[in-house]
Design a protein around this motif. Structure first.
Motif, PDB file in Angstrom:
ATOM      1  N   SER A  20       0.846  -1.191   0.000  1.00  0.00           N
ATOM      2  CA  SER A  20       0.000   0.000   0.000  1.00  0.00           C
ATOM      3  C   SER A  20       0.882   1.241   0.000  1.00  0.00           C
ATOM      4  O   SER A  20       2.091   1.170   0.240  1.00  0.00           O
ATOM      5  CB  SER A  20      -0.928   0.007   1.222  1.00  0.00           C
ATOM      6  OG  SER A  20      -0.170   0.040   2.419  1.00  0.00           O
ATOM      7  N   ILE A  79       0.987   5.218   1.625  1.00  0.00           N
ATOM      8  CA  ILE A  79       0.433   6.156   2.595  1.00  0.00           C
ATOM      9  C   ILE A  79       0.837   7.569   2.179  1.00  0.00           C
ATOM     10  O   ILE A  79       2.029   7.870   2.033  1.00  0.00           O
ATOM     11  CB  ILE A  79       0.939   5.845   4.015  1.00  0.00           C
ATOM     12  CG1 ILE A  79       0.490   4.445   4.447  1.00  0.00           C
ATOM     13  CG2 ILE A  79       0.436   6.894   5.002  1.00  0.00           C
ATOM     14  CD1 ILE A  79       0.996   4.049   5.816  1.00  0.00           C
ATOM     15  N   TYR A 133       4.703   7.302   1.364  1.00  0.00           N
ATOM     16  CA  TYR A 133       5.454   6.263   2.067  1.00  0.00           C
ATOM     17  C   TYR A 133       4.923   4.894   1.647  1.00  0.00           C
ATOM     18  O   TYR A 133       3.775   4.557   1.944  1.00  0.00           O
ATOM     19  CB  TYR A 133       5.320   6.422   3.585  1.00  0.00           C
ATOM     20  CG  TYR A 133       5.892   7.717   4.114  1.00  0.00           C
ATOM     21  CD1 TYR A 133       7.229   7.815   4.467  1.00  0.00           C
ATOM     22  CD2 TYR A 133       5.086   8.842   4.254  1.00  0.00           C
ATOM     23  CE1 TYR A 133       7.755   9.002   4.956  1.00  0.00           C
ATOM     24  CE2 TYR A 133       5.602  10.036   4.737  1.00  0.00           C
ATOM     25  CZ  TYR A 133       6.939  10.109   5.087  1.00  0.00           C
ATOM     26  OH  TYR A 133       7.451  11.285   5.566  1.00  0.00           O
ATOM     27  N   GLN A 182       4.276   1.023   1.878  1.00  0.00           N
ATOM     28  CA  GLN A 182       4.182   0.039   2.948  1.00  0.00           C
ATOM     29  C   GLN A 182       3.974  -1.339   2.320  1.00  0.00           C
ATOM     30  O   GLN A 182       3.172  -1.489   1.396  1.00  0.00           O
ATOM     31  CB  GLN A 182       3.017   0.357   3.885  1.00  0.00           C
ATOM     32  CG  GLN A 182       3.142   1.688   4.611  1.00  0.00           C
ATOM     33  CD  GLN A 182       4.230   1.659   5.668  1.00  0.00           C
ATOM     34  OE1 GLN A 182       4.310   0.724   6.464  1.00  0.00           O
ATOM     35  NE2 GLN A 182       5.070   2.679   5.678  1.00  0.00           N
ATOM     36  N   SER A 218       4.111  -5.802   3.305  1.00  0.00           N
ATOM     37  CA  SER A 218       4.283  -6.860   4.297  1.00  0.00           C
ATOM     38  C   SER A 218       4.138  -8.210   3.607  1.00  0.00           C
ATOM     39  O   SER A 218       3.459  -8.336   2.583  1.00  0.00           O
ATOM     40  CB  SER A 218       3.258  -6.732   5.433  1.00  0.00           C
ATOM     41  OG  SER A 218       1.942  -6.901   4.941  1.00  0.00           O
ATOM     42  N   TYR A 222       7.897  -6.947   7.136  1.00  0.00           N
ATOM     43  CA  TYR A 222       7.124  -5.728   6.954  1.00  0.00           C
ATOM     44  C   TYR A 222       8.044  -4.511   6.902  1.00  0.00           C
ATOM     45  O   TYR A 222       9.207  -4.560   7.331  1.00  0.00           O
ATOM     46  CB  TYR A 222       6.111  -5.559   8.089  1.00  0.00           C
ATOM     47  CG  TYR A 222       6.736  -5.384   9.459  1.00  0.00           C
ATOM     48  CD1 TYR A 222       6.904  -4.119  10.024  1.00  0.00           C
ATOM     49  CD2 TYR A 222       7.173  -6.486  10.197  1.00  0.00           C
ATOM     50  CE1 TYR A 222       7.479  -3.958  11.272  1.00  0.00           C
ATOM     51  CE2 TYR A 222       7.753  -6.333  11.444  1.00  0.00           C
ATOM     52  CZ  TYR A 222       7.899  -5.068  11.978  1.00  0.00           C
ATOM     53  OH  TYR A 222       8.478  -4.914  13.217  1.00  0.00           O
ATOM     54  N   THR A 223       7.509  -3.427   6.369  1.00  0.00           N
ATOM     55  CA  THR A 223       8.221  -2.155   6.353  1.00  0.00           C
ATOM     56  C   THR A 223       7.963  -1.434   7.664  1.00  0.00           C
ATOM     57  O   THR A 223       6.820  -1.097   7.979  1.00  0.00           O
ATOM     58  CB  THR A 223       7.760  -1.278   5.178  1.00  0.00           C
ATOM     59  OG1 THR A 223       7.921  -1.996   3.957  1.00  0.00           O
ATOM     60  CG2 THR A 223       8.571   0.002   5.116  1.00  0.00           C
ATOM     61  N   ASN A 224       9.011  -1.231   8.433  1.00  0.00           N
ATOM     62  CA  ASN A 224       8.867  -0.566   9.728  1.00  0.00           C
ATOM     63  C   ASN A 224       8.556   0.913   9.507  1.00  0.00           C
ATOM     64  O   ASN A 224       9.357   1.640   8.916  1.00  0.00           O
ATOM     65  CB  ASN A 224      10.158  -0.716  10.535  1.00  0.00           C
ATOM     66  CG  ASN A 224       9.986  -0.312  11.979  1.00  0.00           C
ATOM     67  OD1 ASN A 224       9.307   0.655  12.292  1.00  0.00           O
ATOM     68  ND2 ASN A 224      10.618  -1.062  12.874  1.00  0.00           N
ATOM     69  N   PRO A 225       7.384   1.399   9.955  1.00  0.00           N
ATOM     70  CA  PRO A 225       7.030   2.805   9.710  1.00  0.00           C
ATOM     71  C   PRO A 225       7.941   3.792  10.425  1.00  0.00           C
ATOM     72  O   PRO A 225       8.065   4.942  10.003  1.00  0.00           O
ATOM     73  CB  PRO A 225       5.591   2.899  10.237  1.00  0.00           C
ATOM     74  CG  PRO A 225       5.457   1.769  11.204  1.00  0.00           C
ATOM     75  CD  PRO A 225       6.328   0.676  10.676  1.00  0.00           C
ATOM     76  N   SER A 237      11.375   3.083   8.156  1.00  0.00           N
ATOM     77  CA  SER A 237      11.187   2.886   6.710  1.00  0.00           C
ATOM     78  C   SER A 237      12.096   1.794   6.166  1.00  0.00           C
ATOM     79  O   SER A 237      12.419   1.777   4.974  1.00  0.00           O
ATOM     80  CB  SER A 237      11.423   4.199   5.942  1.00  0.00           C
ATOM     81  OG  SER A 237      10.493   5.182   6.350  1.00  0.00           O
TER      82      SER A 237
END
Length: 229
Positions: free
Chosen positions: A35, A37, A49, A51, A53, A75-78, A81
């Motif tokens: 996705s 953001i 950004y 994202q 997973s 996953y992409t760590n918010p 990044s």
């Protein structure tokens, strides 16, 4: 203690994997989600950004009453990044004649379809039928089936925020179409972001069933601190 527990589980799993016949079929599969953001600041600038997973699971066929489960969440760590990961499953289950013993990283939840179980082993493990990271525990789970609808399970978990063991005991049965459970949990002292949460205990009771055309679910819990007189 948690470090040595994980090392022992990995050693046992690798030892058993080496004993599997090379003709055994081992599969791998997963689910990828992605996705974007979009964030708009006060000056109207748009920042994008990405994202992503990936739920990745390794399927190993059961052998000699043993079952090995391994699943990792990428996953992409918010916050950074960058790519990060979390083991969801890394456990060994052995079925004895009257006992099922599970060792390692495993999903533990007592919600069984409820929106939120206030007396779950870990509060918030399941919310609105959606699982969270709190569901996955480094633990030892002993499950004893007494008959087709009655069982007892005992859990010793090793929380990442505590040096002590978290204990749980649960009984479950069916009476006149109603699913009934009674459980006890002892939560050790926890260091949560620098705040010390004292050790506590709780006793919980849940009921689930159908009352005519209406589905019924209820939970009752009694919480108390260990230093209560």
């Amino acid at each position: 203690m948690k470090k040595y527990f994980n090392i022992i589980i990995l050693f046992v799993i690798f030892f058993l994997l080496s004993a599997i016949s090379i003709s055994a079929k081992i599969d791998i599969g997963g689910e990828l989600t992605a996705s974007l953001i979009n964030i708009i600041d006060n000056e109207g600038n748009i920042s994008v950004y990405p994202q992503a997973s990936l739920d990745l699971e390794l399927y190993i066929p059961p052998f000699d009453n043993n079952q090995i489960k391994s699943a990792v969440y990428l996953y992409t760590n918010p916050a950074t990044s960058q790519l990060d990961f979390m083991f969801k499953k890394l456990y060994l289950k052995h079925r004895f004649e009257k006992l099922h013993l599970t060792l390692g990283r495993q999903p533990i939840s007592w919600s069984f379809g409820s929106m939120l179980n206030p007396v779950d082993f870990t509060l918030g493990a399941m919310v609105m039928d959606e699982e969270t990271g709190a569901k996955y525990q480094n633990a030892i789970d002993a499950y004893i089936p007494l008959n087709w609808n009655t069982s007892i399970s005992a859990i010793a978990a090793f929380p990442e925020t505590s040096q002590d063991i978290k204990w749980g005991l649960r009984g479950r049965t069916m009476i006149e179409g109603y699913d009934l459970t009674l459980n006890y949990v002892r939560v050790p002292e926890i260091d949560f972001m620098g705040t010390i949460i004292p050790a506590s205990q709780r006793i919980g009771f849940t009921v689930k069933g159908d009352l005519g055309p209406i589905g019924v679910y209820g939970a009752l819990g009694y919480y108390f601190k260990e230093n209560d007189d």
